[in-house]
Design a protein around this motif. Structure first.
Motif, PDB file in Angstrom:
ATOM      1  N   LEU A  51       0.803  -1.217   0.000  1.00 34.20           N
ATOM      2  CA  LEU A  51       0.000   0.000   0.000  1.00 34.20           C
ATOM      3  C   LEU A  51       0.842   1.276   0.000  1.00 34.20           C
ATOM      4  O   LEU A  51       0.446   2.292  -0.575  1.00 34.20           O
ATOM      5  N   ILE A  52       2.025   1.239   0.626  1.00 30.87           N
ATOM      6  CA  ILE A  52       2.817   2.443   0.856  1.00 30.87           C
ATOM      7  C   ILE A  52       4.192   2.330   0.203  1.00 30.87           C
ATOM      8  O   ILE A  52       4.853   1.298   0.276  1.00 30.87           O
ATOM      9  N   THR A  53       4.613   3.412  -0.437  1.00 32.52           N
ATOM     10  CA  THR A  53       5.986   3.577  -0.913  1.00 32.52           C
ATOM     11  C   THR A  53       6.477   4.938  -0.441  1.00 32.52           C
ATOM     12  O   THR A  53       5.741   5.925  -0.494  1.00 32.52           O
ATOM     13  N   THR A  54       7.701   4.977   0.034  1.00 35.42           N
ATOM     14  CA  THR A  54       8.288   6.258   0.432  1.00 35.42           C
ATOM     15  C   THR A  54       9.690   6.343  -0.149  1.00 35.42           C
ATOM     16  O   THR A  54      10.333   5.320  -0.412  1.00 35.42           O
ATOM     17  N   GLY A  55      10.169   7.558  -0.390  1.00 38.73           N
ATOM     18  CA  GLY A  55      11.470   7.658  -1.025  1.00 38.73           C
ATOM     19  C   GLY A  55      12.049   9.051  -0.984  1.00 38.73           C
ATOM     20  O   GLY A  55      11.388  10.025  -0.590  1.00 38.73           O
ATOM     21  N   ILE A  56      13.316   9.126  -1.401  1.00 33.72           N
ATOM     22  CA  ILE A  56      14.012  10.398  -1.548  1.00 33.72           C
ATOM     23  C   ILE A  56      14.547  10.465  -2.980  1.00 33.72           C
ATOM     24  O   ILE A  56      14.933   9.451  -3.558  1.00 33.72           O
ATOM     25  N   GLN A  57      14.537  11.670  -3.522  1.00 31.31           N
ATOM     26  CA  GLN A  57      14.994  11.873  -4.899  1.00 31.31           C
ATOM     27  C   GLN A  57      16.003  13.016  -4.937  1.00 31.31           C
ATOM     28  O   GLN A  57      15.796  14.057  -4.300  1.00 31.31           O
ATOM     29  N   TYR A  58      17.078  12.820  -5.678  1.00 31.91           N
ATOM     30  CA  TYR A  58      18.016  13.905  -5.944  1.00 31.91           C
ATOM     31  C   TYR A  58      17.638  14.508  -7.296  1.00 31.91           C
ATOM     32  O   TYR A  58      17.770  13.870  -8.336  1.00 31.91           O
ATOM     33  N   ARG A  59      17.144  15.719  -7.271  1.00 30.92           N
ATOM     34  CA  ARG A  59      16.673  16.420  -8.473  1.00 30.92           C
ATOM     35  C   ARG A  59      17.774  17.322  -9.002  1.00 30.92           C
ATOM     36  O   ARG A  59      18.389  18.075  -8.222  1.00 30.92           O
ATOM     37  N   TYR A  60      18.082  17.239 -10.296  1.00 32.94           N
ATOM     38  CA  TYR A  60      19.167  18.039 -10.859  1.00 32.94           C
ATOM     39  C   TYR A  60      18.744  18.672 -12.179  1.00 32.94           C
ATOM     40  O   TYR A  60      17.901  18.142 -12.916  1.00 32.94           O
ATOM     41  N   SER A  61      19.356  19.812 -12.470  1.00 31.32           N
ATOM     42  CA  SER A  61      19.028  20.541 -13.696  1.00 31.32           C
ATOM     43  C   SER A  61      20.148  21.522 -14.011  1.00 31.32           C
ATOM     44  O   SER A  61      20.799  22.056 -13.098  1.00 31.32           O
ATOM     45  N   ASP A  62      20.379  21.761 -15.295  1.00 30.91           N
ATOM     46  CA  ASP A  62      21.366  22.750 -15.731  1.00 30.91           C
ATOM     47  C   ASP A  62      20.867  23.383 -17.022  1.00 30.91           C
ATOM     48  O   ASP A  62      20.467  22.676 -17.955  1.00 30.91           O
ATOM     49  N   ASN A  63      20.864  24.717 -17.059  1.00 27.45           N
ATOM     50  CA  ASN A  63      20.364  25.434 -18.232  1.00 27.45           C
ATOM     51  C   ASN A  63      18.901  25.111 -18.526  1.00 27.45           C
ATOM     52  O   ASN A  63      18.476  25.093 -19.687  1.00 27.45           O
ATOM     53  N   LYS A  64      18.137  24.837 -17.471  1.00 23.58           N
ATOM     54  CA  LYS A  64      16.709  24.543 -17.600  1.00 23.58           C
ATOM     55  C   LYS A  64      15.961  25.237 -16.462  1.00 23.58           C
ATOM     56  O   LYS A  64      16.555  25.947 -15.647  1.00 23.58           O
ATOM     57  N   LEU A  65      14.648  25.010 -16.424  1.00 21.01           N
ATOM     58  CA  LEU A  65      13.797  25.530 -15.344  1.00 21.01           C
ATOM     59  C   LEU A  65      13.856  27.049 -15.254  1.00 21.01           C
ATOM     60  O   LEU A  65      13.729  27.635 -14.183  1.00 21.01           O
ATOM     61  N   GLY A  66      14.069  27.703 -16.399  1.00 18.86           N
ATOM     62  CA  GLY A  66      14.046  29.161 -16.445  1.00 18.86           C
ATOM     63  C   GLY A  66      15.327  29.842 -16.044  1.00 18.86           C
ATOM     64  O   GLY A  66      15.415  31.070 -16.105  1.00 18.86           O
ATOM     65  N   THR A  67      16.339  29.066 -15.612  1.00 16.27           N
ATOM     66  CA  THR A  67      17.597  29.661 -15.147  1.00 16.27           C
ATOM     67  C   THR A  67      18.731  29.299 -16.098  1.00 16.27           C
ATOM     68  O   THR A  67      19.071  28.118 -16.226  1.00 16.27           O
ATOM     69  N   PRO A  68      19.347  30.282 -16.771  1.00 13.35           N
ATOM     70  CA  PRO A  68      20.437  29.980 -17.704  1.00 13.35           C
ATOM     71  C   PRO A  68      21.781  29.822 -17.002  1.00 13.35           C
ATOM     72  O   PRO A  68      22.065  30.498 -16.004  1.00 13.35           O
ATOM     73  N   ASN A  69      22.598  28.897 -17.506  1.00 15.90           N
ATOM     74  CA  ASN A  69      24.009  28.796 -17.142  1.00 15.90           C
ATOM     75  C   ASN A  69      24.253  28.619 -15.648  1.00 15.90           C
ATOM     76  O   ASN A  69      25.257  29.094 -15.099  1.00 15.90           O
TER      77      ASN A  69
END
Length: 284
Positions: free
Chosen positions: A251-269
């Motif tokens: 019924l249950i799943t729990t977790g941690i995620q390392y989220r990464y981005s470069d030159n995306k999400l509206g922020t350049p460089n």
């Protein structure tokens, strides 16, 4: 920026309804006679709802303070997927800062109510591991009347190794629709991958999704970065997450995620990273 009041667009209703209908379809038992294989017989499926908290690193908040500033937020997610003899589908829909106004005055717009949704598909090419791959990602910030939709069409591949690791890469042409630019926007390559394992008498899994955009159109970069935040991004952008999941019960799943981005999400460089903490209620 002057705060503005808006009515949440009908697109939110449409996308939300679509996600809910998809989840409903996933939990509906197949009605076909077991003795007669049917194209809609599911080989596998899953569906869940989750509560998540995304915590940007201090460095990310500092690097983006004057450039598409980032702020920690909570989001609710509906997620599901299904596989058939001829193809497979996956999708999610997120409600970010679901209790906030469309324009959050106290944060100057950093904590606006936002939505994000994604649908991907592999349509199998016969008995080969190749597929026609398609994906659509839609993001909307209602307080700033901002939207961007990525549309990818290309080739996919599917394989599972002897040790249980599964890997699904893809590459395709990219098209974008946004407030300031609509048209072809280079290419995207990436993958999703996962591995299930047991440790200490508990079930775990590791998953990774990764997207690499390249050859992005100069007009898109000019309009969506220079005009919006004052600096042009490079033609290559990186986006993804590496996750560790614990499955204490069906019924249950729990977790941690390392989220990464470069030159995306509206922020350049600038490199951006965060930790996401999740608890899922599994419906399938």
């Amino acid at each position: 920026m002057t705060a503005r009041k808006h009515t949440r667009s009908s697109s939110l209703v449409t996308l939300s309804a679509g996600a809910l209908l998809t989840s409903t379809a996933l939990v509906t038992p197949a009605l076909a006679d077991d003795a007669q294989p049917h194209p809609l017989d599911r080989l596998w499926s899953f569906a869940n709802v989750s509560v998540n908290y995304l915590d940007w690193s201090n460095g990310t908040e500092a690097r983006t303070a004057s450039n598409a500033p980032k702020s920690d937020f909570m989001f609710l997610e509906i997620e599901g997927g299904a596989g058939f003899s001829w193809g497979e589908f996956y999708g999610f829909f997120d409600f970010e800062n679901p209790t906030n106004d469309q324009f959050d005055e106290s944060s100057g717009g950093k904590d606006n109510f936002r939505t994000a949704g994604k649908i991907t598909s592999h349509i199998y090419l016969g008995d080969s591991p190749l597929s026609i791959y398609a994906h659509l990602y839609d993001f909307r910030d209602y307080g700033f009347e901002s939207r961007e939709q990525d549309q990818i069409l290309g080739l996919g591949y599917r394989t599972t190794f002897d040790n249980g690791l599964w890997f699904k890469p893809f590459i395709g042409a990219a098209r974008v629709q946004s407030n300031s630019y609509s048209g072809m926007n280079g290419f995207m390559a990436g993958w999703v991958a996962g591995y299930d394992f047991a440790a200490l008498d508990q079930n775990f899994s590791v998953t990774n999704w990764h997207e690499q955009t390249f050859g992005r159109d100069d007009e898109y970069l000019e309009q969506n970065y220079v005009v919006e935040v004052g600096e042009k991004a490079g033609s290559v952008g990186t986006n993804g997450a590496l996750s560790l999941w614990w499955h204490p019960s069906d019924l249950i799943t729990t977790g941690i995620q390392y989220r990464y981005s470069d030159n995306k999400l509206g922020t350049p460089n600038n490199y951006q990273n965060a930790m996401i903490y999740s608890v899922k209620l599994n419906l399938l």
